[in-house]
Motif scaffolding. Structure first.
Motif, PDB file in Angstrom:
ATOM      1  N   LEU A  82       0.822  -1.205   0.000  1.00  0.00           N
ATOM      2  CA  LEU A  82       0.000   0.000   0.000  1.00  0.00           C
ATOM      3  C   LEU A  82       0.865   1.269   0.000  1.00  0.00           C
ATOM      4  CD1 LEU A  82      -2.872   1.093   0.074  1.00  0.00           C
ATOM      5  CD2 LEU A  82      -2.776   0.997   2.579  1.00  0.00           C
ATOM      6  N   VAL A  83       1.936   1.263   0.797  1.00  0.00           N
ATOM      7  CA  VAL A  83       2.834   2.417   0.830  1.00  0.00           C
ATOM      8  C   VAL A  83       3.494   2.622  -0.533  1.00  0.00           C
ATOM      9  CG1 VAL A  83       4.950   3.328   1.877  1.00  0.00           C
ATOM     10  CG2 VAL A  83       3.228   2.218   3.312  1.00  0.00           C
ATOM     11  N   GLN A  84       3.832   1.510  -1.199  1.00  0.00           N
ATOM     12  CA  GLN A  84       4.448   1.614  -2.522  1.00  0.00           C
ATOM     13  C   GLN A  84       3.481   2.248  -3.518  1.00  0.00           C
ATOM     14  OE1 GLN A  84       5.670  -2.150  -4.124  1.00  0.00           O
ATOM     15  NE2 GLN A  84       6.908  -1.238  -5.740  1.00  0.00           N
ATOM     16  N   LYS A  85       2.205   1.930  -3.414  1.00  0.00           N
ATOM     17  CA  LYS A  85       1.210   2.562  -4.289  1.00  0.00           C
ATOM     18  C   LYS A  85       1.146   4.069  -4.033  1.00  0.00           C
ATOM     19  CE  LYS A  85      -1.834  -1.427  -4.929  1.00  0.00           C
ATOM     20  NZ  LYS A  85      -3.219  -1.932  -4.818  1.00  0.00           N
ATOM     21  N   PHE A  86       1.265   4.472  -2.769  1.00  0.00           N
ATOM     22  CA  PHE A  86       1.272   5.904  -2.466  1.00  0.00           C
ATOM     23  C   PHE A  86       2.456   6.593  -3.140  1.00  0.00           C
ATOM     24  CE2 PHE A  86      -1.050   5.082   1.809  1.00  0.00           C
ATOM     25  CZ  PHE A  86      -2.249   4.954   1.113  1.00  0.00           C
ATOM     26  N   HIS A  87       3.619   5.973  -3.062  1.00  0.00           N
ATOM     27  CA  HIS A  87       4.822   6.568  -3.660  1.00  0.00           C
ATOM     28  C   HIS A  87       4.688   6.682  -5.180  1.00  0.00           C
ATOM     29  CE1 HIS A  87       6.755   6.782   0.120  1.00  0.00           C
ATOM     30  NE2 HIS A  87       7.075   5.488   0.244  1.00  0.00           N
ATOM     31  N   LYS A  88       4.116   5.652  -5.822  1.00  0.00           N
ATOM     32  CA  LYS A  88       3.938   5.697  -7.273  1.00  0.00           C
ATOM     33  C   LYS A  88       2.969   6.803  -7.673  1.00  0.00           C
ATOM     34  CE  LYS A  88       5.083   0.888  -8.313  1.00  0.00           C
ATOM     35  NZ  LYS A  88       4.608  -0.398  -8.885  1.00  0.00           N
ATOM     36  N   ALA A  89       1.914   6.953  -6.897  1.00  0.00           N
ATOM     37  CA  ALA A  89       0.949   8.016  -7.203  1.00  0.00           C
ATOM     38  C   ALA A  89       1.585   9.393  -7.055  1.00  0.00           C
ATOM     39  CB  ALA A  89      -0.274   7.887  -6.303  1.00  0.00           C
ATOM     40  N   GLU A  90       2.487   9.540  -6.084  1.00  0.00           N
ATOM     41  CA  GLU A  90       3.167  10.827  -5.911  1.00  0.00           C
ATOM     42  C   GLU A  90       4.032  11.181  -7.112  1.00  0.00           C
ATOM     43  OE1 GLU A  90       3.616  11.162  -1.044  1.00  0.00           O
ATOM     44  OE2 GLU A  90       5.285  10.411  -2.276  1.00  0.00           O
ATOM     45  N   THR A  91       4.583  10.172  -7.796  1.00  0.00           N
ATOM     46  CA  THR A  91       5.416  10.426  -8.981  1.00  0.00           C
ATOM     47  C   THR A  91       4.589  10.627 -10.242  1.00  0.00           C
ATOM     48  OG1 THR A  91       5.647   8.048  -9.392  1.00  0.00           O
ATOM     49  CG2 THR A  91       7.304   9.097  -7.986  1.00  0.00           C
ATOM     50  N   GLY A  92       3.281  10.506 -10.164  1.00  0.00           N
ATOM     51  CA  GLY A  92       2.432  10.718 -11.334  1.00  0.00           C
ATOM     52  C   GLY A  92       1.931   9.440 -11.972  1.00  0.00           C
ATOM     53  N   ASP A  93       2.295   8.249 -11.449  1.00  0.00           N
ATOM     54  CA  ASP A  93       1.820   6.966 -11.986  1.00  0.00           C
ATOM     55  C   ASP A  93       0.445   6.684 -11.393  1.00  0.00           C
ATOM     56  OD1 ASP A  93       1.390   4.484 -12.985  1.00  0.00           O
ATOM     57  OD2 ASP A  93       3.139   3.541 -12.039  1.00  0.00           O
ATOM     58  N   LEU A  94      -0.604   6.895 -12.197  1.00  0.00           N
ATOM     59  CA  LEU A  94      -1.979   6.712 -11.718  1.00  0.00           C
ATOM     60  C   LEU A  94      -2.576   5.378 -12.120  1.00  0.00           C
ATOM     61  CD1 LEU A  94      -3.398  10.287 -12.441  1.00  0.00           C
ATOM     62  CD2 LEU A  94      -2.315   9.401 -10.359  1.00  0.00           C
ATOM     63  N   ASN A  95      -1.741   4.416 -12.559  1.00  0.00           N
ATOM     64  CA  ASN A  95      -2.247   3.090 -12.913  1.00  0.00           C
ATOM     65  C   ASN A  95      -2.698   2.353 -11.668  1.00  0.00           C
ATOM     66  OD1 ASN A  95      -1.689   3.330 -15.697  1.00  0.00           O
ATOM     67  ND2 ASN A  95       0.461   2.861 -15.317  1.00  0.00           N
ATOM     68  N   ILE A  96      -3.746   1.539 -11.844  1.00  0.00           N
ATOM     69  CA  ILE A  96      -4.282   0.755 -10.731  1.00  0.00           C
ATOM     70  C   ILE A  96      -3.657  -0.628 -10.795  1.00  0.00           C
ATOM     71  CG2 ILE A  96      -6.356  -0.225  -9.698  1.00  0.00           C
ATOM     72  CD1 ILE A  96      -7.912   2.091 -10.871  1.00  0.00           C
ATOM     73  N   TYR A  97      -2.878  -0.971  -9.799  1.00  0.00           N
ATOM     74  CA  TYR A  97      -2.223  -2.264  -9.752  1.00  0.00           C
ATOM     75  C   TYR A  97      -3.106  -3.268  -9.008  1.00  0.00           C
ATOM     76  CZ  TYR A  97       1.802   0.362 -11.385  1.00  0.00           C
ATOM     77  OH  TYR A  97       2.642   1.144 -12.121  1.00  0.00           O
ATOM     78  N   GLY A  98      -2.601  -4.480  -8.840  1.00  0.00           N
ATOM     79  CA  GLY A  98      -3.395  -5.537  -8.233  1.00  0.00           C
ATOM     80  C   GLY A  98      -3.896  -5.172  -6.857  1.00  0.00           C
ATOM     81  N   PRO A  99      -5.143  -5.514  -6.553  1.00  0.00           N
ATOM     82  CA  PRO A  99      -5.707  -5.155  -5.235  1.00  0.00           C
ATOM     83  C   PRO A  99      -5.087  -5.990  -4.128  1.00  0.00           C
ATOM     84  CG  PRO A  99      -7.247  -6.529  -6.453  1.00  0.00           C
ATOM     85  CD  PRO A  99      -6.112  -6.242  -7.396  1.00  0.00           C
ATOM     86  N   ILE A 100      -5.132  -5.455  -2.936  1.00  0.00           N
ATOM     87  CA  ILE A 100      -4.662  -6.171  -1.758  1.00  0.00           C
ATOM     88  C   ILE A 100      -5.816  -7.018  -1.240  1.00  0.00           C
ATOM     89  CG2 ILE A 100      -3.794  -5.911   0.591  1.00  0.00           C
ATOM     90  CD1 ILE A 100      -2.513  -3.306  -0.252  1.00  0.00           C
ATOM     91  N   ALA A 101      -5.596  -8.337  -1.155  1.00  0.00           N
ATOM     92  CA  ALA A 101      -6.663  -9.261  -0.780  1.00  0.00           C
ATOM     93  C   ALA A 101      -7.015  -9.108   0.699  1.00  0.00           C
ATOM     94  CB  ALA A 101      -6.236 -10.694  -1.080  1.00  0.00           C
ATOM     95  N   GLY A 102      -8.256  -9.436   1.022  1.00  0.00           N
ATOM     96  CA  GLY A 102      -8.704  -9.410   2.405  1.00  0.00           C
ATOM     97  C   GLY A 102      -9.909  -8.505   2.603  1.00  0.00           C
ATOM     98  N   ASN A 103     -10.439  -8.522   3.830  1.00  0.00           N
ATOM     99  CA  ASN A 103     -11.591  -7.681   4.177  1.00  0.00           C
ATOM    100  C   ASN A 103     -11.317  -6.800   5.381  1.00  0.00           C
ATOM    101  OD1 ASN A 103     -13.354  -8.698   2.124  1.00  0.00           O
ATOM    102  ND2 ASN A 103     -13.574 -10.583   3.336  1.00  0.00           N
ATOM    103  N   ASP A 104     -10.047  -6.627   5.736  1.00  0.00           N
ATOM    104  CA  ASP A 104      -9.733  -5.813   6.900  1.00  0.00           C
ATOM    105  C   ASP A 104      -9.527  -4.360   6.490  1.00  0.00           C
ATOM    106  OD1 ASP A 104      -7.443  -6.104   5.476  1.00  0.00           O
ATOM    107  OD2 ASP A 104      -6.225  -6.907   7.111  1.00  0.00           O
ATOM    108  N   GLU A 105      -9.009  -3.558   7.441  1.00  0.00           N
ATOM    109  CA  GLU A 105      -8.848  -2.137   7.185  1.00  0.00           C
ATOM    110  C   GLU A 105      -7.838  -1.850   6.067  1.00  0.00           C
ATOM    111  OE1 GLU A 105      -8.855  -3.595  10.023  1.00  0.00           O
ATOM    112  OE2 GLU A 105     -10.368  -2.651  11.314  1.00  0.00           O
ATOM    113  N   VAL A 106      -6.796  -2.698   5.954  1.00  0.00           N
ATOM    114  CA  VAL A 106      -5.785  -2.481   4.923  1.00  0.00           C
ATOM    115  C   VAL A 106      -6.384  -2.630   3.531  1.00  0.00           C
ATOM    116  CG1 VAL A 106      -3.581  -3.273   4.005  1.00  0.00           C
ATOM    117  CG2 VAL A 106      -3.950  -3.222   6.474  1.00  0.00           C
ATOM    118  N   SER A 107      -7.162  -3.696   3.331  1.00  0.00           N
ATOM    119  CA  SER A 107      -7.776  -3.907   2.020  1.00  0.00           C
ATOM    120  C   SER A 107      -8.826  -2.848   1.708  1.00  0.00           C
ATOM    121  CB  SER A 107      -8.410  -5.301   1.946  1.00  0.00           C
ATOM    122  OG  SER A 107      -9.389  -5.445   2.960  1.00  0.00           O
TER     123      SER A 107
END
Length: 625
Positions: free
Chosen positions: A356-381
């Protein structure tokens, strides 16, 4: 510039949203940890190690002992199964081998019986009117026809020896008994009696199995038999008794030794193992196990031969080793799999947070692609899903603005292109036609006239998507006129119209690509004058148009490929010689429905046929245009 500013605004919003979204949940996790601290203190000794170590030790304790027990039992059962199956396999292979040999020898004996009863041969032996050599060729031909043609390699020779000295006969497969006296086998007492015998030929030291059949003539008046001679069939023992799988495997799974009733070695598929015959003959109980081999003995009573099949017990050791090599890797794999899953589970939570943190960093650089979702039903997912939804909406907005800008530029370019006045083209053609008339080049005048009509048909604003059949035919006739000026009298065109073309509507620009394909790829490639026939008729409330030529045609594979390609919409962007036909077919299906379109039939060297099926629309009726 506007897009860059907009993207920067969204980046700022993203950073703010991320900060306020992560912080409350981080605080919640910290609070839960502090409240549960007291409960965990009493398990301090157990939880003093990393959870990775705890999970690995616990998993090994509850899984390794049962795994080793099950593996040992499985290994024991598999070894016994290998021994049983191998023993059964030896028995089946021996039985099948002897059965094949018996069937083979029976067929050869039957062939000798057929030859001995052949009336043509019997009559030729006592025929005194023909030359001995003519009779010999006739007998040889009959003998050859009666042999097993599918096993010619096993047959060394087949000879008929006549005992009728007053009627001599000589040929490829026929001779006299006195001539056989020079052969080494003739000195044996049983050689001239019915049955079989074996010997080692001095020519090449080749073991030979021979079958003898007497030739007798029965007097129909007194039923007395008269000896006319005998037949002798020689077989290569090496080919007859060769193990069946020698031709298919580098090493046979068994070896064969053949010996006579006098214990004379006649054939061995493995000469290095000939000493095993003496060892086996010297054993009193004829044991099946001998010097690391399993021995199977069979007796061929009809040919007085004995057969030994030797199976190397090394195969058993190999199969047992194979079982070990199969079980041990499985055990090792299961152990490694248990360790791997323990490690994977212990690292799962931290890996999800890191993703999830890596997705934040990519979005900050301008990469708005949606990568694979994080599995689960907890707060992280849940946090990951909300973040991906925001990226999707943001990316969609940017893409819309970018596409809209491209469309605006493309529209501006098209407007610039359309500003060219079509009347300029007409005036240019009129100028060319006038110059050609002055120069008395009237063919150019005619071509300019037809080309001008084609331009008016293509650029005319008075035409819609649907036109009358007469207008479409007029456009085709103008095109054919120009093409015939180019190719001369290479082809003739015939029209077969059976309806009122002024009252029936059709799609515009559907005939010219098909006519062009028939001419360029069918008619002009042949050396003789071709024929192009254009037919229009009404059939089952449909408008049928057929374009048929007698050109070079196409084979079945090309016809199937063409029919498949023109009906696949995904191929519309591909280039090739059939792009025009494909576009026409797709236009018809889009405008009229999937049940309408083009069907192609063709025969190589006989021409092609294009059938176009359209809805029957009368002039004045409403269309879907």
């Amino acid at each position: 510039m506007a897009q860059n500013m907009q993207f920067q605004n969204y980046t700022i919003k993203l950073r703010i949203w991320k900060t306020w979204s992560v912080w409350p949940r981080f605080c919640t996790l910290q609070g839960r940890t502090s409240r549960r601290g007291c409960d965990v203190m009493k398990w301090k000794g157990i939880y003093s190690h990393r959870i990775f170590t705890q999970l690995v030790v616990f998993t090994l304790l509850i899984s390794l002992i049962p795994t080793l027990s099950i593996t040992s039992f499985l290994f024991y059962k598999l070894e016994n199964m290998v021994k049983t199956e191998l023993s059964n396999s030896y028995r089946q292979m021996t039985s099948q081998y002897i059965k094949n040999i018996d069937e083979k020898l029976t067929q050869y004996q039957y062939s000798l019986d057929v030859i001995a009863d052949n009336t043509v041969i019997l009559e030729a032996l006592v025929d005194e009117t023909k030359s001995p050599y003519i009779k010999g060729e006739q007998i040889s031909s009959e003998v050859t026809k009666s042999l097993l043609l599918d096993r010619q390699k096993e047959i060394r020779n087949c000879m008929l020896y006549s005992d009728m000295d007053e009627y001599p006969v000589y040929g490829k497969r026929a001779s006299m008994v006195k001539e056989a006296g020079h052969e080494e086998w003739f000195l044996r007492e049983r050689a001239v009696k019915e049955g079989s015998f074996s010997y080692i030929s001095s020519a090449g030291n080749i073991p030979v199995l021979s079958f003898v059949k007497n030739m007798e003539n029965v007097n129909i008046h007194n039923y007395e038999k008269k000896q006319l001679g005998f037949l002798k069939l020689d077989l290569y023992m090496e080919l007859v008794f060769k193990p069946a799988n020698t031709d298919h495997e580098k090493d046979s799974s068994y070896d064969v030794i053949v010996y006579s009733d006098k214990n004379e070695l006649l054939y061995s598929s493995a000469p290095r193992k000939d000493s095993l015959l003496d060892a086996w003959l010297n054993t009193e109980d004829s044991a099946e196990l001998l010097d690391g081999f399993t021995v199977k003995h069979e007796n061929l009573k009809e040919s007085s031969l004995n057969v030994l099949l030797l199976f190397d017990n090394h195969q058993l050791a190999v199969k047992q080793q194979t079982v070990r090599q199969m079980v041990l890797p499985i055990l090792l794999g299961v152990t490694l799999l248990i360790i791997f899953w323990a490690w994977l589970y212990s690292r799962n939570f931290s890996a999800r947070i890191g993703c999830l943190v890596q997705k934040f960093h990519k979005a900050e650089t301008g990469d708005l692609n949606i990568y694979g979702p994080i599995a689960g039903n907890d707060e992280v997912s849940e946090l990951d899903r909300q973040f991906s939804h925001m990226l999707k909406k943001l990316n969609t907005l940017i893409q819309k603005n970018y596409i809209r800008e491209l469309e605006n530029k493309e529209a501006q370019l098209k407007n610039l292109q359309l500003q060219i006045n079509p009347h300029f083209l007409y005036n240019t053609l009129e100028t060319i036609s006038s110059i050609a008339a002055v120069k008395q080049v009237f063919d150019i005048c005619d071509i300019c006239q037809k080309l001008g009509e084609i331009f008016r048909y293509n650029l005319g604003k008075n035409y819609g998507e649907f036109v009358t059949v007469a207008q479409e035919l007029g456009h085709v006739q103008n095109y054919i006129f120009i093409i015939k000026k180019r190719y001369g009298n290479r082809f003739e065109v015939f029209y077969n119209i059976s309806l009122d073309t002024d009252q029936v509507m059709t799609l515009r620009f559907i005939l010219q690509p098909i006519i062009e394909n028939a001419i360029l790829h069918g008619l002009v490639k042949q050396t003789t004058t071709g024929t192009l026939e254009l037919s229009v008729w009404e059939e089952e409330n449909c408008l049928m148009i057929r374009v048929e030529d007698d050109g070079i045609g196409m084979d079945i594979q090309k016809v199937e490929e063409l029919n498949r390609s023109i009906n696949v919409a995904d191929n519309l962007t591909k280039t090739g010689r059939n792009i025009g036909i494909r576009n026409v077919n797709q236009r018809i299906k889009l405008a009229c429905g999937d049940k309408y379109g083009i069907t192609v039939k063709s025969t190589l060297h006989y021409g092609s046929q294009f059938d176009i099926r359209l809805p029957l629309i009368r002039k004045g009726e409403k269309t879907d245009e």
